[in-house]
Design an enzyme around this catalytic site. Structure first.
Site, PDB file in Angstrom:
ATOM      1  N   GLU A  35       0.812  -1.213   0.000  1.00 11.66           N
ATOM      2  CA  GLU A  35       0.000   0.000   0.000  1.00 11.66           C
ATOM      3  C   GLU A  35       0.859   1.284   0.000  1.00 11.66           C
ATOM      4  OE1 GLU A  35      -3.116  -0.082  -0.704  1.00 11.66           O
ATOM      5  OE2 GLU A  35      -3.193   2.114  -0.540  1.00 11.66           O
ATOM      6  N   GLY A  36       2.009   1.252   0.669  1.00  6.29           N
ATOM      7  CA  GLY A  36       2.887   2.429   0.698  1.00  6.29           C
ATOM      8  C   GLY A  36       3.333   2.813  -0.703  1.00  6.29           C
ATOM      9  N   HIS A  37       3.756   1.797  -1.492  1.00 11.54           N
ATOM     10  CA  HIS A  37       4.170   2.069  -2.876  1.00 11.54           C
ATOM     11  C   HIS A  37       2.985   2.600  -3.684  1.00 11.54           C
ATOM     12  CE1 HIS A  37       7.152  -1.378  -1.983  1.00 11.54           C
ATOM     13  NE2 HIS A  37       7.888  -0.298  -2.113  1.00 11.54           N
ATOM     14  N   SER A 186       8.091  -3.963   2.489  1.00 17.74           N
ATOM     15  CA  SER A 186       8.273  -5.264   1.825  1.00 17.74           C
ATOM     16  C   SER A 186       8.921  -6.250   2.785  1.00 17.74           C
ATOM     17  CB  SER A 186       9.160  -5.105   0.593  1.00 17.74           C
ATOM     18  OG  SER A 186       8.677  -4.075  -0.224  1.00 17.74           O
TER      19      SER A 186
HETATM   20  P1  AMP Z   1      11.419   0.312  -1.446  1.00 18.82           P
HETATM   21  O1  AMP Z   1      10.728  -0.557  -2.441  1.00 18.82           O
HETATM   22  O2  AMP Z   1      11.323  -0.176  -0.037  1.00 18.82           O
HETATM   23  O3  AMP Z   1      12.816   0.687  -1.858  1.00 18.82           O
HETATM   24  O4  AMP Z   1      10.615   1.691  -1.425  1.00 18.82           O
HETATM   25  C1  AMP Z   1      10.361   2.405  -2.605  1.00 18.82           C
HETATM   26  C2  AMP Z   1       9.766   3.737  -2.264  1.00 18.82           C
HETATM   27  O5  AMP Z   1       8.575   3.549  -1.510  1.00 18.82           O
HETATM   28  C3  AMP Z   1      10.687   4.618  -1.386  1.00 18.82           C
HETATM   29  O6  AMP Z   1      10.542   5.980  -1.793  1.00 18.82           O
HETATM   30  C4  AMP Z   1      10.126   4.405   0.002  1.00 18.82           C
HETATM   31  O7  AMP Z   1      10.370   5.475   0.885  1.00 18.82           O
HETATM   32  C5  AMP Z   1       8.642   4.288  -0.303  1.00 18.82           C
HETATM   33  N1  AMP Z   1       7.940   3.573   0.769  1.00 18.82           N
HETATM   34  C6  AMP Z   1       8.169   2.317   1.202  1.00 18.82           C
HETATM   35  N2  AMP Z   1       7.360   2.012   2.237  1.00 18.82           N
HETATM   36  C7  AMP Z   1       6.609   3.125   2.472  1.00 18.82           C
HETATM   37  C8  AMP Z   1       5.601   3.474   3.408  1.00 18.82           C
HETATM   38  N3  AMP Z   1       5.179   2.624   4.341  1.00 18.82           N
HETATM   39  N4  AMP Z   1       5.063   4.705   3.343  1.00 18.82           N
HETATM   40  C9  AMP Z   1       5.477   5.601   2.410  1.00 18.82           C
HETATM   41  N5  AMP Z   1       6.422   5.339   1.502  1.00 18.82           N
HETATM   42  C10 AMP Z   1       6.986   4.125   1.529  1.00 18.82           C
END
Ligand code: AMP
Length: 284
Positions: A35-37, A186
């Protein structure tokens, strides 16, 4: 939604979009979408007519003892989620495409990247900044959306964009959380069900910090002590760091100034899973 693996093809498409005066926003991820992504994609869609989502598990930002080889890679599921979210191009290169033989140039990050994540994960920010710069050049994005969840990463990227005169506007997306406050990640899939319940202490400690600051506490040591004690109430929690920094410079501070803007940074292992979280601290 088109799936692209080849950087040259992605760059060619981006160039054609630019020639047609299309505004491009990019969301960079390592996949295992949650959901964050998807919230980042939503913000990107509000900002631009074309959204590129990148999925690349970048070996150069993982340390030798980290989880590169077991990092989840549910590509089919990710592609379905991206499509449903309205992504126009899913760019998912393989390692050989991004780092072909002969690759040798790297971004060298500065002070802002030295402590906290940079200290625990040597080389992480240089690897991250290098791939972010490459993905900016490949996607030719006008706008890039990053999550506040990785606050130090965001600060390092903002610095790089400024230092290298990069013509990409950085937008910050707020942290998406589960019902009990745990930031979606993740890596949460690594947690056993018992560890998953214990992981709620991170957000509980954030609420505690906000509560005592709102009551007038300005001594950062006292705040850190309270936060530490909430986290340590989980039997399998091991603190990597708890600190309060100036939100802009990422330098630690002793006492909160009235008009200052600070950030509480947490890195905690629950069992063997390392989780990070943070929040803004504004003195009453
Ligand atoms: P990652 O796949 O973990 O490298 O994250 C990719 C992007 O998604 C980065 O800009 C992270 O900061 C953002 N992101 C990951 N988890 C969250 C979250 N819970 N809330 C907001 N942004 C997130």
């Amino acid at each position: 939604m088109q799936i692209i693996n080849d950087p040259a093809e992605m760059q060619h498409i981006a160039e054609r979009l630019r020639l047609r005066h299309q505004l491009i926003a990019v969301v960079m991820t390592m996949g295992a979408l949650h959901e964050g992504h998807l919230q980042l994609v939503k913000i990107a869609k509000e900002q631009a007519g074309t959204v590129i989502l990148t999925i690349f598990v970048n070996p150069r930002q993982f340390g030798p003892d980290e989880d590169f080889y077991r990092y989840p890679k549910p590509f089919e599921k990710d592609a379905a989620l991206a499509k449903a979210a309205g992504v126009d191009y899913l760019f998912s290169p393989d390692v050989e495409h991004m780092y072909p033989e002969g690759f040798q140039t790297r971004v060298l990050t500065g002070n802002i990247a030295e402590q906290f994540e940079g200290q625990t994960r040597p080389g992480h920010f240089n690897g991250m900044a290098t791939v972010v710069l490459k993905l900016m050049m490949i996607s030719k994005a006008h706008i890039a959306v990053f999550g506040e969840k990785d606050a130090q990463q965001l600060a390092v990227i903002r610095r790089m964009v400024e230092d290298f005169n990069i013509d990409t506007r950085i937008i910050k997306a707020p942290i998406t959380r589960e019902q009990d406050g745990l930031a979606t990640s993740s890596r949460n899939v690594y947690l056993s069900s018992d560890e998953r319940s214990q992981a709620a202490v991170l957000y509980k400690s954030i609420l505690k910090a906000k509560e005592i600051v709102s009551k007038g506490t300005d001594d950062t040591n006292a705040i850190i002590e309270e936060v530490t004690s909430v986290i340590n109430s989980a039997p399998d929690a091991t603190i990597d760091y708890v600190c309060i920094v100036n939100d802009e410079t990422f330098t630690e501070t002793g006492r909160l100034q009235k008009d200052g803007r600070y950030r509480l940074l947490l890195a905690v292992r629950i069992g063997s899973t390392r989780l990070i979280d943070n929040c803004i601290i504004e003195p009453a």
